[in-house]
Enzyme design. Structure first.
Site, PDB file in Angstrom:
ATOM      1  N   LEU A  59     116.111   9.817  35.843  1.00 25.96           N
ATOM      2  CA  LEU A  59     117.050   8.808  36.327  1.00 25.96           C
ATOM      3  C   LEU A  59     117.334   8.936  37.827  1.00 25.96           C
ATOM      4  O   LEU A  59     118.026   8.098  38.402  1.00 25.96           O
ATOM      5  CB  LEU A  59     118.355   8.872  35.532  1.00 25.96           C
ATOM      6  CG  LEU A  59     118.221   8.518  34.048  1.00 25.96           C
ATOM      7  CD1 LEU A  59     119.572   8.600  33.354  1.00 25.96           C
ATOM      8  CD2 LEU A  59     117.614   7.134  33.860  1.00 25.96           C
ATOM      9  N   ASP A 150     111.009  20.462  34.351  1.00 27.80           N
ATOM     10  CA  ASP A 150     109.937  19.467  34.373  1.00 27.80           C
ATOM     11  C   ASP A 150     109.614  19.004  35.782  1.00 27.80           C
ATOM     12  O   ASP A 150     110.498  18.737  36.592  1.00 27.80           O
ATOM     13  CB  ASP A 150     110.318  18.260  33.513  1.00 27.80           C
ATOM     14  CG  ASP A 150     109.182  17.257  33.447  1.00 27.80           C
ATOM     15  OD1 ASP A 150     108.114  17.623  32.936  1.00 27.80           O
ATOM     16  OD2 ASP A 150     109.354  16.135  33.942  1.00 27.80           O
ATOM     17  N   HIS A 177     107.067  22.177  31.053  1.00 29.57           N
ATOM     18  CA  HIS A 177     106.019  21.423  31.735  1.00 29.57           C
ATOM     19  C   HIS A 177     104.822  22.361  31.823  1.00 29.57           C
ATOM     20  O   HIS A 177     104.794  23.261  32.663  1.00 29.57           O
ATOM     21  CB  HIS A 177     106.510  21.002  33.129  1.00 29.57           C
ATOM     22  CG  HIS A 177     105.468  20.370  33.993  1.00 29.57           C
ATOM     23  ND1 HIS A 177     105.515  19.040  34.344  1.00 29.57           N
ATOM     24  CD2 HIS A 177     104.349  20.870  34.591  1.00 29.57           C
ATOM     25  CE1 HIS A 177     104.479  18.763  35.117  1.00 29.57           C
ATOM     26  NE2 HIS A 177     103.754  19.859  35.287  1.00 29.57           N
ATOM     27  N   HIS A 230     105.032  16.150  27.533  1.00 28.40           N
ATOM     28  CA  HIS A 230     103.844  15.328  27.825  1.00 28.40           C
ATOM     29  C   HIS A 230     102.495  16.016  27.544  1.00 28.40           C
ATOM     30  O   HIS A 230     101.703  16.266  28.453  1.00 28.40           O
ATOM     31  CB  HIS A 230     103.879  14.798  29.255  1.00 28.40           C
ATOM     32  CG  HIS A 230     104.358  15.753  30.307  1.00 28.40           C
ATOM     33  ND1 HIS A 230     103.863  17.031  30.464  1.00 28.40           N
ATOM     34  CD2 HIS A 230     105.309  15.603  31.267  1.00 28.40           C
ATOM     35  CE1 HIS A 230     104.463  17.608  31.481  1.00 28.40           C
ATOM     36  NE2 HIS A 230     105.352  16.767  31.972  1.00 28.40           N
ATOM     37  N   ASN A 276     101.399  13.177  36.423  1.00 27.29           N
ATOM     38  CA  ASN A 276     101.274  14.603  36.135  1.00 27.29           C
ATOM     39  C   ASN A 276     101.897  14.907  34.778  1.00 27.29           C
ATOM     40  O   ASN A 276     103.101  14.698  34.609  1.00 27.29           O
ATOM     41  CB  ASN A 276     101.975  15.416  37.230  1.00 27.29           C
ATOM     42  CG  ASN A 276     101.754  16.917  37.069  1.00 27.29           C
ATOM     43  OD1 ASN A 276     100.961  17.367  36.254  1.00 27.29           O
ATOM     44  ND2 ASN A 276     102.470  17.698  37.864  1.00 27.29           N
ATOM     45  N   ASP A 303     108.548   9.850  29.735  1.00 27.66           N
ATOM     46  CA  ASP A 303     108.388  10.437  31.068  1.00 27.66           C
ATOM     47  C   ASP A 303     108.556   9.343  32.133  1.00 27.66           C
ATOM     48  O   ASP A 303     107.814   9.292  33.112  1.00 27.66           O
ATOM     49  CB  ASP A 303     107.041  11.145  31.209  1.00 27.66           C
ATOM     50  CG  ASP A 303     106.978  12.047  32.435  1.00 27.66           C
ATOM     51  OD1 ASP A 303     108.017  12.200  33.127  1.00 27.66           O
ATOM     52  OD2 ASP A 303     105.889  12.584  32.739  1.00 27.66           O
ATOM     53  N   HIS A 307     109.629   5.588  41.233  1.00 30.16           N
ATOM     54  CA  HIS A 307     109.435   6.027  42.614  1.00 30.16           C
ATOM     55  C   HIS A 307     109.670   4.862  43.569  1.00 30.16           C
ATOM     56  O   HIS A 307     109.335   3.709  43.257  1.00 30.16           O
ATOM     57  CB  HIS A 307     108.014   6.561  42.830  1.00 30.16           C
ATOM     58  CG  HIS A 307     107.771   7.906  42.212  1.00 30.16           C
ATOM     59  ND1 HIS A 307     108.492   9.027  42.560  1.00 30.16           N
ATOM     60  CD2 HIS A 307     106.887   8.299  41.260  1.00 30.16           C
ATOM     61  CE1 HIS A 307     108.056  10.064  41.847  1.00 30.16           C
ATOM     62  NE2 HIS A 307     107.093   9.641  41.051  1.00 30.16           N
TER      63      HIS A 307
END
Length: 425
Positions: A59, A150, A177, A230, A276, A303, A307
């Protein structure tokens, strides 16, 4: 509180019925219900699912409000059918103290669109050097139960062991991660035929698999709880399969994009496809889909990684990794799995709610149950237009793709956050 009567709706793929929502709960379920004071929502052709729960959302607030805020991300989540999201800790400042996680929690409550459950950092500043204030975050008003660095791997095995030991005291979870950093230095995409052809440094599958294997052994030794973020490779699936067969307390998630998109997308050099862990091969996708169906992978998690324009509209090598996911996840699940409504409800609502300990979420609509639910029109199709997304960012890999399914309504404790496909506030 308002009352709503949803007529002729299929509950998790069942026969058409009516749902009466009153005072924040599902008051009645059955054919031919009547409530003169209720707002009627025509559910003909729609499917009602328990409100979706995302274990992996970025967020960005505090610190990168140009990319996303708790409010804008919550609105994106509601538009995607979510009623609860778990907010990752890689904010600025990092959510590694009780004060920061409480700030995120309060911002979520003020927005009132979804329940925002903060995830605390494992290490101070995500630096991987010393443990963060895990106990203080767990005891805070936010009641943090999941901790993750993460974006960074907890690479030090001793530190990872100590974290697993610490959270065991309150049945917490370390969400890893999985990326051995020495094997991914300078990596730009999946290591394989495509990276060789493009001349880009590859991110080998073994960098993920080695960390998962190590952490599974540490978790088994400690007797704690591990969640793998992920998952992206066929080899990781096999490590998880063996661990679960031994009874290790490990759960795992897969993202929508790792279920659909391959590393061949990098041939366009469009940075929207830089993520990623990276997009993998068709063989990996097949293994991930099979693992999702048979339960080796427990959860679909977005995920969601917004951006700002300057971080994505640049040369591939300099672009930040990450994709939007909240507003398209259910459509991708429908595209990948088909109308397997019980499986979708299990992987996108019931199981993530159970892992996160979110009471009141992940429960199929039934009398007396909190009215956290979403209505989807599975027959509808929509073309994804980035400018129409609720997120502040536009880095969706599905731009101008036509996807199945349309969220018609989302209810949080009986109040609509989305109605007729539009956000209420």
């Amino acid at each position: 509180m308002s009352a709503y009567l949803i007529t002729s709706v299929s509950v998790v793929g069942g026969p058409p019925t009516d749902l009466l929502i009153r005072d924040g709960v599902v008051a009645e379920v059955g054919a031919g219900l009547s409530a003169p004071d209720a707002t009627v929502v025509d559910g003909t052709g729609l499917v009602a699912l328990p409100g979706l729960v995302d274990l992996h959302t970025h967020l960005r607030e505090p610190g990168r409000e140009d990319a996303e805020t708790v409010e804008s991300g919550s609105r994106a989540a509601a538009m995607g059918g979510y009623t609860a999201v778990c907010a990752m800790a890689n904010t600025s400042p990092v959510a590694d103290t009780a004060g920061v996680v409480e700030q995120v929690w309060r911002l979520g409550r003020e927005a009132g669109l979804v329940d925002v459950q903060p995830i605390g950092a494992v290490t101070v500043g995500l630096a991987g050097e010393r443990l963060a204030e895990l106990g203080a975050m767990a005891d805070s008003a936010a009641r943090v139960r999941i901790f993750s660095d993460d974006g960074h791997c907890v690479a030090d095995p001793l530190l990872m062991r100590r974290a697993l030991e610490y959270v065991k005291a309150f049945d917490g979870i370390i969400a890893q991660h999985a990326e051995e950093p020495r094997l991914t230095e300078g990596a730009q995409m999946h290591e394989g035929e495509v990276s060789t052809r493009l001349g880009l440094i590859g991110w080998p599958a073994v960098a993920e698999e080695a960390i998962i294997a190590r952490d599974v052994l540490l978790t088994e030794h400690v007797g704690s709880r591990l969640h793998v973020c992920h998952v992206s490779t066929a080899g990781s699936v096999e490590v998880l399969r063996q661990a679960k067969a031994r009874g290790v307390r490990v759960t795992a998630e897969v993202t929508p994009h790792h279920l659909l998109l391959t590393d061949e997308r990098a041939e366009s050099y469009d940075p929207v496809f830089k993520v990623n862990p990276p997009l993998r091969t068709a063989a990996d996708i097949a293994a991930l889909r099979a693992a999702l169906a048979d339960g080796v992978i427990d959860v679909i998690a977005t995920d969601h990684a917004p951006h700002a324009v300057e971080d994505k509209e640049c040369e591939w090598a300099y672009a930040r990794p990450g994709m939007l996911g909240l507003e398209t996840a259910l459509s991708i699940a429908l595209d990948v799995l088909g109308p397997e409504w019980d499986l979708i409800a299990e992987r996108m609502s019931r199981t993530p709610a159970r892992i996160a300990g979110l009471t009141g979420h992940g429960i199929d609509p039934a009398p007396g149950v909190p009215a956290n639910l979403t209505l989807i029109d599975p027959a509808a199709h929509r073309t994804i237009e980035p400018a129409e997304l609720a997120s502040r960012s536009r880095n969706t890999p599905y731009a101008r793709m036509t996807l199945p399914g349309r969220i018609v309504a989302t209810f949080l404790r009986g109040e609509p956050t989305v109605l007729d496909g539009k956000a209420i506030k």
